[in-house]
Design a protein around this motif. Structure first.
Motif, PDB file in Angstrom:
ATOM      1  N   ARG A 148       2.009  -9.478  -8.119  1.00 52.34           N
ATOM      2  CA  ARG A 148       1.498  -9.980  -6.613  1.00 52.34           C
ATOM      3  C   ARG A 148       2.276  -9.245  -5.834  1.00 52.34           C
ATOM      4  O   ARG A 148       1.750  -8.594  -4.812  1.00 52.34           O
ATOM      5  N   VAL A 149       3.471  -8.745  -6.079  1.00 59.18           N
ATOM      6  CA  VAL A 149       4.481  -7.960  -5.238  1.00 59.18           C
ATOM      7  C   VAL A 149       3.709  -6.528  -5.255  1.00 59.18           C
ATOM      8  O   VAL A 149       3.400  -6.027  -4.090  1.00 59.18           O
ATOM      9  N   GLU A 150       3.207  -5.979  -6.308  1.00 59.91           N
ATOM     10  CA  GLU A 150       2.767  -4.821  -6.454  1.00 59.91           C
ATOM     11  C   GLU A 150       1.214  -4.680  -5.580  1.00 59.91           C
ATOM     12  O   GLU A 150       0.952  -3.567  -5.018  1.00 59.91           O
ATOM     13  N   ASP A 151       0.608  -5.743  -5.738  1.00 60.24           N
ATOM     14  CA  ASP A 151      -0.654  -5.870  -5.201  1.00 60.24           C
ATOM     15  C   ASP A 151      -0.348  -5.553  -3.536  1.00 60.24           C
ATOM     16  O   ASP A 151      -1.244  -5.131  -2.858  1.00 60.24           O
ATOM     17  N   ILE A 152       0.505  -6.568  -3.150  1.00 60.71           N
ATOM     18  CA  ILE A 152       0.764  -6.549  -1.656  1.00 60.71           C
ATOM     19  C   ILE A 152       1.101  -5.230  -1.260  1.00 60.71           C
ATOM     20  O   ILE A 152       0.459  -4.615  -0.008  1.00 60.71           O
ATOM     21  N   ARG A 153       2.068  -4.358  -2.055  1.00 61.07           N
ATOM     22  CA  ARG A 153       2.314  -3.259  -1.530  1.00 61.07           C
ATOM     23  C   ARG A 153       1.203  -2.125  -1.653  1.00 61.07           C
ATOM     24  O   ARG A 153       1.097  -1.361  -0.770  1.00 61.07           O
ATOM     25  N   ASN A 154       0.364  -2.111  -2.522  1.00 65.65           N
ATOM     26  CA  ASN A 154      -0.719  -1.322  -2.869  1.00 65.65           C
ATOM     27  C   ASN A 154      -1.742  -1.689  -1.809  1.00 65.65           C
ATOM     28  O   ASN A 154      -2.285  -0.808  -1.281  1.00 65.65           O
ATOM     29  N   ARG A 155      -1.805  -2.780  -1.166  1.00 63.10           N
ATOM     30  CA  ARG A 155      -2.605  -3.035  -0.052  1.00 63.10           C
ATOM     31  C   ARG A 155      -2.266  -2.231   1.113  1.00 63.10           C
ATOM     32  O   ARG A 155      -3.049  -1.799   1.880  1.00 63.10           O
ATOM     33  N   ILE A 162      -3.704   1.523   6.674  1.00 66.43           N
ATOM     34  CA  ILE A 162      -2.668   2.021   7.279  1.00 66.43           C
ATOM     35  C   ILE A 162      -3.323   2.600   8.939  1.00 66.43           C
ATOM     36  O   ILE A 162      -2.605   2.477   9.839  1.00 66.43           O
ATOM     37  N   GLU A 163      -4.421   3.344   8.813  1.00 73.00           N
ATOM     38  CA  GLU A 163      -5.120   3.587   9.897  1.00 73.00           C
ATOM     39  C   GLU A 163      -5.138   2.431  11.022  1.00 73.00           C
ATOM     40  O   GLU A 163      -4.987   2.769  12.361  1.00 73.00           O
ATOM     41  N   GLU A 164      -5.396   1.278  10.564  1.00 67.40           N
ATOM     42  CA  GLU A 164      -5.792   0.401  11.720  1.00 67.40           C
ATOM     43  C   GLU A 164      -4.298  -0.194  12.130  1.00 67.40           C
ATOM     44  O   GLU A 164      -4.185  -0.542  13.126  1.00 67.40           O
ATOM     45  N   ALA A 165      -3.479  -0.368  11.139  1.00 70.93           N
ATOM     46  CA  ALA A 165      -2.105  -0.705  11.653  1.00 70.93           C
ATOM     47  C   ALA A 165      -1.314   0.069  12.391  1.00 70.93           C
ATOM     48  O   ALA A 165      -0.698  -0.487  13.191  1.00 70.93           O
ATOM     49  N   LEU A 166      -1.693   1.281  12.424  1.00 70.91           N
ATOM     50  CA  LEU A 166      -0.936   2.138  13.360  1.00 70.91           C
ATOM     51  C   LEU A 166      -1.320   2.195  14.790  1.00 70.91           C
ATOM     52  O   LEU A 166      -0.680   2.934  15.472  1.00 70.91           O
ATOM     53  N   LYS A 167      -2.600   1.770  14.882  1.00 71.24           N
ATOM     54  CA  LYS A 167      -3.116   1.458  16.161  1.00 71.24           C
ATOM     55  C   LYS A 167      -2.206   0.488  16.883  1.00 71.24           C
ATOM     56  O   LYS A 167      -2.555   0.404  18.214  1.00 71.24           O
ATOM     57  N   LYS A 168      -1.398  -0.507  16.275  1.00 68.53           N
ATOM     58  CA  LYS A 168      -0.687  -1.633  16.882  1.00 68.53           C
ATOM     59  C   LYS A 168       0.543  -1.077  17.279  1.00 68.53           C
ATOM     60  O   LYS A 168       1.177  -0.316  16.560  1.00 68.53           O
ATOM     61  N   PRO A 169       1.340  -1.508  18.278  1.00 72.28           N
ATOM     62  CA  PRO A 169       2.595  -1.255  18.909  1.00 72.28           C
ATOM     63  C   PRO A 169       3.673  -1.404  18.223  1.00 72.28           C
ATOM     64  O   PRO A 169       4.549  -0.900  18.317  1.00 72.28           O
ATOM     65  N   ARG A 171       5.809  -4.060  11.576  1.00 76.14           N
ATOM     66  CA  ARG A 171       5.563  -5.526  11.033  1.00 76.14           C
ATOM     67  C   ARG A 171       4.509  -5.677  10.006  1.00 76.14           C
ATOM     68  O   ARG A 171       4.646  -6.605   9.332  1.00 76.14           O
ATOM     69  N   ASP A 172       3.523  -5.008  10.014  1.00 77.04           N
ATOM     70  CA  ASP A 172       2.503  -5.027   8.963  1.00 77.04           C
ATOM     71  C   ASP A 172       2.938  -4.294   7.596  1.00 77.04           C
ATOM     72  O   ASP A 172       1.668  -4.215   6.826  1.00 77.04           O
ATOM     73  N   PHE A 173       4.111  -4.173   7.447  1.00 74.00           N
ATOM     74  CA  PHE A 173       4.409  -3.235   6.125  1.00 74.00           C
ATOM     75  C   PHE A 173       5.585  -4.050   5.517  1.00 74.00           C
ATOM     76  O   PHE A 173       6.604  -4.599   6.426  1.00 74.00           O
ATOM     77  N   PRO A 174       6.068  -3.850   4.406  1.00 72.87           N
ATOM     78  CA  PRO A 174       7.263  -4.404   3.846  1.00 72.87           C
ATOM     79  C   PRO A 174       8.465  -3.663   4.399  1.00 72.87           C
ATOM     80  O   PRO A 174       8.243  -2.323   4.878  1.00 72.87           O
ATOM     81  N   ALA A 175       9.294  -4.233   4.752  1.00 72.99           N
ATOM     82  CA  ALA A 175      10.763  -3.807   5.246  1.00 72.99           C
ATOM     83  C   ALA A 175      11.076  -2.382   4.434  1.00 72.99           C
ATOM     84  O   ALA A 175      11.035  -2.335   3.197  1.00 72.99           O
TER      85      ALA A 175
END
Length: 513
Positions: free
Chosen positions: A121-128, A135-142, A154-158
């Motif tokens: 499940r951890v790897e599934d989250i990281r793969n997502r 990534i393209e959508e997340a990088l549009k956020k400040p 915020r939208d990625f693992p530390a």
């Protein structure tokens, strides 16, 4: 429809616990005292003798400690049979998961499966979060940034930065070695730490080679650069993806579109605001100046201080986060771990949890001292645990020296009980020297002062078998070797040092009654 008629097989010793924790199931108690001594063949024999038939049950769960496959039992009785947990206290969790559709195994204990499932499940989250569209959508956020080719926020693992401290003193070869070690342990970014008070421009020019060598080892990781030296910073502008330790003293020297970590100091003037409010306000003012100068991506670091100033620095982080909810933050957790004589595992777990709560997106650490060895791996495990709402009962953990729950394990004593006593023994002319090297156990067999054979291996059993095969030793000597080899093996697993005949863990003195 989920099976509802479940038979739990156990031994006599574990019967009370199995009945207690296997509520709602039938329990079959074999005549064997310890469940671990059971085999699939014995279980089939006992169940057939008791008249158990295929129509009686929808499922049989055997103890996880049973060696061999449960397939034999299923073939003989016609009842689906799987391995349960190794500890009866885990039965409620296993039964609940099974009734909710969790797939058990005929060969792997159920508690091991929980670990495999959780890590998947951890790897599934990281793969997502590695998906290009995500990534393209997340990088549009400040609240997200790009460091080299690595998204963070915020939208990625530390993300974990592994700092190679005083890299110029190590040289290129050792720096690359350390960087690869960090990346294998779970680091996401390699931080090149320069030597304070020195100017090492030649080493800065070696950064492209360091990156290339890291890439040849199969890792594509950003490189950050940590220096207060203005000449080194200027030389490194074209080589690094992230610059640390930018403050009021060198702010105007390093104007770049690449991400920089801004700290609330003026180290040229020896200024560092200690009060949380003053620190936050100073950093906010510094950030505005940086943006006016042309900086594009600023990552604030309120500076995580070691005890006795840890609480005030966490307060500064919290206050800054409340006032600046969208900023990507960095914290140097190694500052705390390296300067506290306590095991690093729990400290890294707690600091990672605080970072999760305050949305601190980048964690910088190092492994300079022996007590901090393994910090990158510990942080990575803690970050993975924090991908879930509560880092408890996940199937994986950071428990190394302590256990999640006390394991009951005792037997009825025999009719005769004697007190152990040591007796004098005659020393043999053969003796052994044990040490650790390269992640393996090494043993020299000596006759007098001469080493006559070296045995190397990973498993204490294999080493002792080889010794017994090659040498004639007494039972007392064999017991001694078994004890020392197991101690060496434990040191390997815990990444501790090992010295023969020296206790692995020092005694803990309370200093009182």
């Amino acid at each position: 429809m989920s099976p509802c008629r479940i038979l739990l097989v156990t031994g006599k010793l574990a019967e009370p616990l199995v009945r207690k924790y296997g509520e709602g199931c039938d329990v079959f108690v074999t005549p064997v005292s310890v469940a671990a001594f059971l085999t699939p063949e014995l279980i089939v024999q006992y169940l057939k003798k008791a008249g158990v038939k295929s129509e009686d049950y929808d499922l049989i769960l055997i103890p996880g400690l049973v060696r061999g496959s449960a397939q034999l039992i299923e073939d003989e009785l016609g009842i689906p049979t799987f391995k349960g947990p190794r500890n009866a206290m885990d039965l409620p969790r296993v039964l609940k998961a099974f009734r909710e559709g969790f797939k058990l195994s005929k060969d792997v204990p159920a508690d091991n499966l929980f670990s495999f499932d959780a890590l998947k499940r951890v790897e599934d989250i990281r793969n997502r979060t590695r998906n290009r569209n995500y990534i393209e959508e997340a990088l549009k956020k400040p609240w997200n940034v790009l460091i080299g080719n690595l998204p963070a926020g915020r939208d990625f693992p530390a993300r974990i930065l592994g700092e190679v401290v005083d890299a110029p003193k190590l040289g290129v070869e050792k720096t690359v070695e350390k960087a690869i070690y960090y990346l294998r342990e779970g680091a996401d970014i390699i931080d090149i730490g320069m030597v304070a008070g020195e100017t090492n421009l030649d080493f800065v020019e070696e950064i492209p080679e360091i990156r290339e060598r890291i890439g040849e080892a199969g890792f594509e990781a950003p490189v950050s650069f940590d220096s207060l030296n203005e000449r080194e910073i200027g030389a490194g502008l074209n080589y690094a993806d992230l610059f640390l330790s930018v403050d009021a003293g060198n702010l105007e020297v390093l104007v770049t579109e690449k991400p920089v970590v801004l700290i609330p100091t003026n180290q040229k003037e020896g200024y560092f605001p200690t009060k949380p409010v003053e620190r936050v306000e100073f950093l906010e003012t510094l950030k505005e100046r940086a943006l006016d100068l042309g900086y594009k991506t600023i990552i604030p670091d309120l500076i995580l201080e070691h005890v006795p100033h840890l609480a005030r620095s966490i307060t500064a982080f919290q206050l800054y986060r409340e006032r600046n909810p969208d900023d990507v933050l960095l914290a140097g957790v190694g500052n705390v771990v390296e300067l506290y004589d306590a095991d690093s595992v729990g400290m890294n777990a707690l600091l990672a949890g605080i970072a999760k709560e305050l949305s601190i997106n980048l964690l910088l650490t190092t492994e300079v001292s022996a007590k901090a060895k393994g910090s990158v791996r510990e942080l990575r495990r803690a970050v993975d645990m924090n991908l879930f709402d509560t880092p408890k009962d996940l199937g994986f953990d950071l428990l190394l020296l302590k256990e999640k729950r006390k394991t009951e394990w005792s037997f009825e004593p025999a009719g005769e009980v004697v007190e152990a006593r040591e007796r004098p023994v005659e020393l043999e002319p053969l003796y052994f020297r044990i040490w650790l090297k390269g992640g393996r156990i090494w043993v020299n067999a000596h006759r007098g002062t001469e080493a006559v054979l070296t045995i190397v291996g990973d498993d204490p059993n294999a080493i002792i078998d080889t010794i017994i095969e090659r040498f004639k030793i007494s039972p007392r000597h064999a017991f001694y070797l078994g004890r020392e080899l197991e101690r060496a093996y434990t040191a390997l697993k815990l990444r501790r040092g090992y010295v023969q005949e020296i206790e692995l863990f020092g005694e803990f003195y309370w200093g009182g009654r």
